[in-house]
Design a protein around this motif. Structure first.
Motif, PDB file in Angstrom:
ATOM      1  N   PRO A 231       0.940  -1.193   0.012  1.00 44.32           N
ATOM      2  CA  PRO A 231       0.179  -0.031   0.016  1.00 44.32           C
ATOM      3  C   PRO A 231       0.893   1.278  -0.092  1.00 44.32           C
ATOM      4  O   PRO A 231       1.944   1.287   0.568  1.00 44.32           O
ATOM      5  CB  PRO A 231      -0.814  -0.137   1.226  1.00 44.32           C
ATOM      6  N   GLN A 232       0.387   2.316  -0.494  1.00 39.49           N
ATOM      7  CA  GLN A 232       1.147   3.670  -0.674  1.00 39.49           C
ATOM      8  C   GLN A 232       1.604   4.175   0.482  1.00 39.49           C
ATOM      9  O   GLN A 232       2.594   4.724   0.795  1.00 39.49           O
ATOM     10  CB  GLN A 232       0.322   4.460  -1.445  1.00 39.49           C
ATOM     11  N   SER A 233       0.935   3.674   1.712  1.00 41.11           N
ATOM     12  CA  SER A 233       1.098   4.204   3.250  1.00 41.11           C
ATOM     13  C   SER A 233       2.566   3.527   3.566  1.00 41.11           C
ATOM     14  O   SER A 233       3.174   4.146   4.412  1.00 41.11           O
ATOM     15  CB  SER A 233       0.359   3.992   4.325  1.00 41.11           C
ATOM     16  N   ARG A 234       3.048   2.431   2.628  1.00 41.45           N
ATOM     17  CA  ARG A 234       4.168   1.816   2.962  1.00 41.45           C
ATOM     18  C   ARG A 234       5.394   2.022   2.083  1.00 41.45           C
ATOM     19  O   ARG A 234       6.360   1.262   2.062  1.00 41.45           O
ATOM     20  CB  ARG A 234       3.953   0.371   3.257  1.00 41.45           C
ATOM     21  N   TRP A 235       5.147   2.736   1.081  1.00 41.63           N
ATOM     22  CA  TRP A 235       6.066   3.220   0.026  1.00 41.63           C
ATOM     23  C   TRP A 235       7.619   3.690   0.619  1.00 41.63           C
ATOM     24  O   TRP A 235       8.308   3.649  -0.214  1.00 41.63           O
ATOM     25  CB  TRP A 235       5.553   4.001  -1.030  1.00 41.63           C
ATOM     26  N   SER A 236       7.432   4.253   1.675  1.00 48.93           N
ATOM     27  CA  SER A 236       8.704   4.705   2.386  1.00 48.93           C
ATOM     28  C   SER A 236       9.630   3.589   2.652  1.00 48.93           C
ATOM     29  O   SER A 236      10.736   3.912   2.973  1.00 48.93           O
ATOM     30  CB  SER A 236       8.354   5.782   3.279  1.00 48.93           C
ATOM     31  N   GLU A 237       9.193   2.227   2.872  1.00 47.69           N
ATOM     32  CA  GLU A 237      10.026   1.142   3.127  1.00 47.69           C
ATOM     33  C   GLU A 237      10.889   0.768   2.037  1.00 47.69           C
ATOM     34  O   GLU A 237      10.605   0.735   0.912  1.00 47.69           O
ATOM     35  CB  GLU A 237       9.244   0.045   3.670  1.00 47.69           C
ATOM     36  N   LEU A 238      12.103   0.349   2.335  1.00 49.24           N
ATOM     37  CA  LEU A 238      13.058   0.084   1.412  1.00 49.24           C
ATOM     38  C   LEU A 238      12.606  -1.237   0.833  1.00 49.24           C
ATOM     39  O   LEU A 238      11.915  -2.231   1.364  1.00 49.24           O
ATOM     40  CB  LEU A 238      14.423  -0.186   2.072  1.00 49.24           C
ATOM     41  N   VAL A 239      12.901  -1.390  -0.683  1.00 50.25           N
ATOM     42  CA  VAL A 239      12.683  -2.609  -1.404  1.00 50.25           C
ATOM     43  C   VAL A 239      13.634  -3.583  -1.299  1.00 50.25           C
ATOM     44  O   VAL A 239      14.991  -3.038  -1.687  1.00 50.25           O
ATOM     45  CB  VAL A 239      12.518  -2.086  -2.944  1.00 50.25           C
ATOM     46  N   PRO A 240      13.459  -4.606  -0.627  1.00 49.71           N
ATOM     47  CA  PRO A 240      14.759  -5.525  -0.509  1.00 49.71           C
ATOM     48  C   PRO A 240      15.657  -6.095  -1.906  1.00 49.71           C
ATOM     49  O   PRO A 240      14.898  -6.140  -2.698  1.00 49.71           O
ATOM     50  CB  PRO A 240      14.217  -6.658   0.125  1.00 49.71           C
ATOM     51  N   ALA A 241      16.961  -6.398  -1.760  1.00 51.16           N
ATOM     52  CA  ALA A 241      17.657  -6.569  -2.922  1.00 51.16           C
ATOM     53  C   ALA A 241      17.067  -8.108  -3.361  1.00 51.16           C
ATOM     54  O   ALA A 241      16.565  -8.553  -2.527  1.00 51.16           O
ATOM     55  CB  ALA A 241      19.069  -6.813  -2.345  1.00 51.16           C
ATOM     56  N   ASP A 242      17.070  -8.322  -4.586  1.00 50.37           N
ATOM     57  CA  ASP A 242      16.463  -9.567  -5.100  1.00 50.37           C
ATOM     58  C   ASP A 242      15.046  -9.625  -5.052  1.00 50.37           C
ATOM     59  O   ASP A 242      14.545 -10.835  -5.590  1.00 50.37           O
ATOM     60  CB  ASP A 242      17.388 -10.827  -4.554  1.00 50.37           C
TER      61      ASP A 242
END
Length: 72
Positions: A49-60
């Motif tokens: 959800p857009q409310s969690r877009w500030s969390e990093l996208v993990p590698a792989d």
């Protein structure tokens, strides 16, 4: 301590993308030239959800981005 950022690889809509450092969703969209509205993002099969877009996208990670299209 080094200023170098580690390259992070993610697969976006089936294509390999290499970034400098782990991005959040907004930074990934910007890197890809996509808008930050009218899109849905799933990471490893889970909608983020857009409310969690500030969390990093993990590698792989496997990222799917779907854009809204107007029409009939």
């Amino acid at each position: 301590m080094s200023d170098e950022r580690t390259a992070v690889k993610v697969t976006v809509n089936g294509a390999l993308v290499v970034l400098e450092g782990a991005p959040d969703v907004t930074a990934l969209l910007t890197h890809l030239g996509l808008p930050d509205c009218g899109v849905a993002v799933a990471i490893d099969g889970m909608v983020r959800p857009q409310s969690r877009w500030s969390e990093l996208v993990p590698a792989d990670s496997v990222v799917d981005i779907v854009t809204a299209v107007q029409g009939g």
